[in-house]
Design a protein around this motif. Structure first.
Motif, mmCIF file in Angstrom:
data_model
loop_
_atom_site.group_PDB
_atom_site.id
_atom_site.type_symbol
_atom_site.label_atom_id
_atom_site.label_comp_id
_atom_site.label_asym_id
_atom_site.label_seq_id
_atom_site.Cartn_x
_atom_site.Cartn_y
_atom_site.Cartn_z
ATOM 1 N N LEU A 126 0.818 -1.217 0.000
ATOM 2 C CA LEU A 126 0.000 0.000 0.000
ATOM 3 C C LEU A 126 0.855 1.272 0.000
ATOM 4 O O LEU A 126 1.730 1.426 0.867
ATOM 5 C CB LEU A 126 -0.884 -0.019 1.251
ATOM 6 N N HIS A 127 0.566 2.176 -0.949
ATOM 7 C CA HIS A 127 1.245 3.479 -0.999
ATOM 8 C C HIS A 127 0.389 4.542 -0.330
ATOM 9 O O HIS A 127 -0.832 4.392 -0.209
ATOM 10 C CB HIS A 127 1.507 3.878 -2.454
ATOM 11 N N ALA A 128 1.064 5.648 0.060
ATOM 12 C CA ALA A 128 0.358 6.729 0.774
ATOM 13 C C ALA A 128 -0.851 7.215 -0.025
ATOM 14 O O ALA A 128 -1.919 7.467 0.533
ATOM 15 C CB ALA A 128 1.315 7.881 1.055
ATOM 16 N N ARG A 129 -0.703 7.332 -1.353
ATOM 17 C CA ARG A 129 -1.806 7.856 -2.171
ATOM 18 C C ARG A 129 -2.933 6.839 -2.358
ATOM 19 O O ARG A 129 -3.969 7.154 -2.937
ATOM 20 C CB ARG A 129 -1.284 8.305 -3.549
ATOM 21 N N GLU A 130 -2.690 5.623 -1.886
ATOM 22 C CA GLU A 130 -3.749 4.603 -1.934
ATOM 23 C C GLU A 130 -4.494 4.522 -0.605
ATOM 24 O O GLU A 130 -5.303 3.620 -0.393
ATOM 25 C CB GLU A 130 -3.141 3.234 -2.280
ATOM 26 N N SER A 131 -4.180 5.476 0.278
ATOM 27 C CA SER A 131 -4.858 5.515 1.574
ATOM 28 C C SER A 131 -5.850 6.665 1.576
ATOM 29 O O SER A 131 -5.604 7.726 1.008
ATOM 30 C CB SER A 131 -3.823 5.737 2.679
ATOM 31 N N ASN A 132 -6.990 6.439 2.228
ATOM 32 C CA ASN A 132 -7.932 7.529 2.446
ATOM 33 C C ASN A 132 -7.265 8.597 3.307
ATOM 34 O O ASN A 132 -6.262 8.339 3.970
ATOM 35 C CB ASN A 132 -9.177 6.989 3.145
ATOM 36 N N VAL A 133 -7.842 9.798 3.291
ATOM 37 C CA VAL A 133 -7.321 10.889 4.116
ATOM 38 C C VAL A 133 -8.416 11.305 5.088
ATOM 39 O O VAL A 133 -9.556 11.553 4.675
ATOM 40 C CB VAL A 133 -6.910 12.088 3.227
ATOM 41 N N LEU A 134 -8.078 11.365 6.370
ATOM 42 C CA LEU A 134 -9.078 11.729 7.375
ATOM 43 C C LEU A 134 -9.509 13.178 7.185
ATOM 44 O O LEU A 134 -8.691 14.048 6.878
ATOM 45 C CB LEU A 134 -8.524 11.501 8.783
#
Lengths: 141, 394
Positions: free
Chosen positions: B210-218
């Motif tokens: 998982l890359h940072a840009r594949e994570s949701n943002v709170l």
């Protein structure tokens, strides 16, 4: 980013019925409950068999051998208590007896990990009161 | 179960922009969303007789206000007979819709207002958010002591899914690109800057693969919807959005106890929901699929039967899910672009489905959309919910 000090590791919040699991881990044994009515072993400890609901249970020792069902190597944005541990490996291991548990893979070569790779249990102390079952690739044992 | 088909309808929705709004009190997000939903329905506020405030995660003190009817008093709703929190994490939109449908069908309530607000973008720091979620719905005995958290959960699922299906990391990253194409057209979305597969894959690795840009943002946000029975809905509004099908499964609490982390319960949930509606995937005009991380959007689409297992990656990469594509997916941008507002990520998808069906989705409008599918899931993907919504009862 904050530079707050690293909080201590979260220890297992154990229940009265899981105590035998953690006591066995301190002795270097991986033990789970098995139902005396339907015969099925299960992880994690319960107050009754999750299959047939019987309360007639025994504790049995497992081989500690299994394979990696899945894994992930944590590099960034770990929970605070684990900030000093990166990179560390979170994995789901499928034990020979068919049960799955979440654990860590202890390895110097996280890049060599693959799904289905054989692993063997090891035991690592966590604080003074707990020993956690973790796993190591068989070819690194 | 099939008795529910076409019995209740959503008559109004509301939403405030998602993002970082330090000066917007959390309760304002709830109140403005609710007010917008009441305005959208065009009804007298005092017709609302039951309030369901979804749980807010950032502050237990604020959440206790919600439990104790603060929203009822702040809005001055005079006809409310009950205020009861429904909370299933990200699945709260689905479980509150089920609850509202049940209350209405049983004659306990006539008009139910469901409202959500949270302040995870600015109410907590980035690390506090990670630490908060590292304890939210993750076993404190069997998973937390091993450093499990949401990025590692998504990492574990993505690793196994790629192993079993042969999906490539470019295809996983393409989900972010697809959702972003829609977010570019959504004024309420948090992140609207176009992106590429290369850009996603060059962001830092959180928890492999998982890359940072594949994570949701709170994010901070709020949303609301109003449900009533079909007869009243037809009387009151021009275009009721009917609940046509509903299916779901709770599969686990600990991720390690899910028997197949590359499938979850979507197949069974979809069979129930499509069966109740009497529709098939080819009837669906728009699919609002819960994302939070790319792999969950891929799994839900495949398990519902929109394409063969392992094929969704190619669909995302080739643009078949983008604006103008044959299957518009997650048209508000999802939590990967609109932002993750706690339980609000699923609520935002419901709001978006209703807007699409009513022809109110602005530049994102899927022309002539009549039927939508909506999915949601909560905690460590412990449940799978599928709802079919439509502007007519087939």
């Amino acid at each position: 980013m904050e530079t707050a000090k690293i909080p201590s590791k979260p220890l297992p919040q154990a229940t009265p019925w899981s105590a035998p699991f953690w006591e066995a881990a301190k002795r270097g044994e991986l033990k789970v409950q098995r139902c005396l009515d339907c015969g099925k072993p299960f992880f994690y400890p319960r107050i009754a068999c999750p299959h047939c609901f019987s309360e007639d249970l025994e504790w049995v020792k497992l081989s500690g051998r299994g394979k990696i069902y899945s894994f992930s190597v944590v590099f960034n944005y770990a929970p605070s208590a684990f900030a000093d541990d990166v990179p560390y490996v979170v994995a789901i291991v499928e034990l020979e007896e068919g049960l799955r548990m979440l654990t860590n893979i202890v390895t110097d070569k996280p890049e060599s990990l693959r799904c289905e790779m054989p692993v063997q249990v090891i035991f690592e102390p966590a604080g003074e009161d707990f020993v956690l079952p973790k796993f190591r690739p068989v070819d690194e044992a | 179960m099939s008795d529910l088909k076409g019995k209740v309808a959503i008559i109004g929705v509301g939403e405030v922009p998602t993002g970082k709004f330090p000066d917007r009190p959390c309760v304002e997000s709830a109140l403005r969303s609710a007010r917008q939903a009441i305005g959208d329905a065009g009804i007298d506020k005092d017709l609302i007789d039951f309030l369901i405030p979804i749980g807010a995660v950032y502050s237990s003190a604020y959440n206790s206000d919600l439990v104790c009817s603060r929203i009822v008093e702040e809005l001055g709703l005079k006809g409310v007979r009950g205020n009861a929190q429904v909370f299933s994490g990200g699945a709260s939109c689905s479980t509150s819709l089920k609850t509202a449908a049940g209350l209405i069908s049983a004659g306990i309530a006539r008009v139910v207002l469901v409202v959500h607000s949270d302040k995870l973008g600015t109410g907590v720091s980035t690390q506090e958010g990670i630490d908060l979620f590292a304890l939210a719905g993750i076993s404190k005995e069997w998973e937390v002591p091993f450093g499990q958290h949401y990025s590692s959960i998504a990492g574990l699922v993505t690793t196994r899914y790629m192993f079993e299906t042969g999906t490539t990391e470019e295809q996983v990253a393409a989900v972010v690109v697809s959702n972003r194409k829609w977010a570019e057209l959504n004024p309420n979305a948090m992140i609207r800057k176009p992106t590429t597969v290369e850009e996603v894959l060059s962001s830092k690795v959180l928890s492999t693969p998982l890359h940072a840009r594949e994570s949701n943002v709170l994010a901070d946000g709020g949303s609301a919807f109003i449900v009533t029975d079909a007869e009243r809905a037809r009387e009151w509004v021009e275009k009721p959005v009917y609940l046509l099908g509903d299916g779901s499964r709770v599969t686990h609490f600990c991720l390690s106890q899910e028997k197949d982390i590359t499938r979850f319960g979507y197949r069974e949930a979809a069979r129930e929901a499509f069966g109740m509606a009497g529709l098939s995937t080819s009837d669906i005009d728009v699919a609002e699929v819960y994302d939070s991380y790319p792999v969950f959007e891929m799994i839900a689409l495949e398990e519902m039967g929109f394409m063969e297992r392992g094929e969704s990656g190619a669909w995302f990469l080739e643009g078949r899910t983008w604006p103008g594509g044959e299957l518009p997916v997650t048209t508000n941008g999802g939590m990967l672009s609109q932002g993750h507002t706690g339980a609000g990520g699923g609520m935002a998808l419901l709001v978006e489905a209703v807007r699409q069906l009513k022809g109110q989705a602005g530049e994102r409008q899927v022309q002539g959309a009549r039927f939508a599918v909506l999915t949601s899931t909560g905690g460590a993907y412990v449940d799978a919910h599928v709802e079919i919504l439509g502007t007519e009862v087939p």
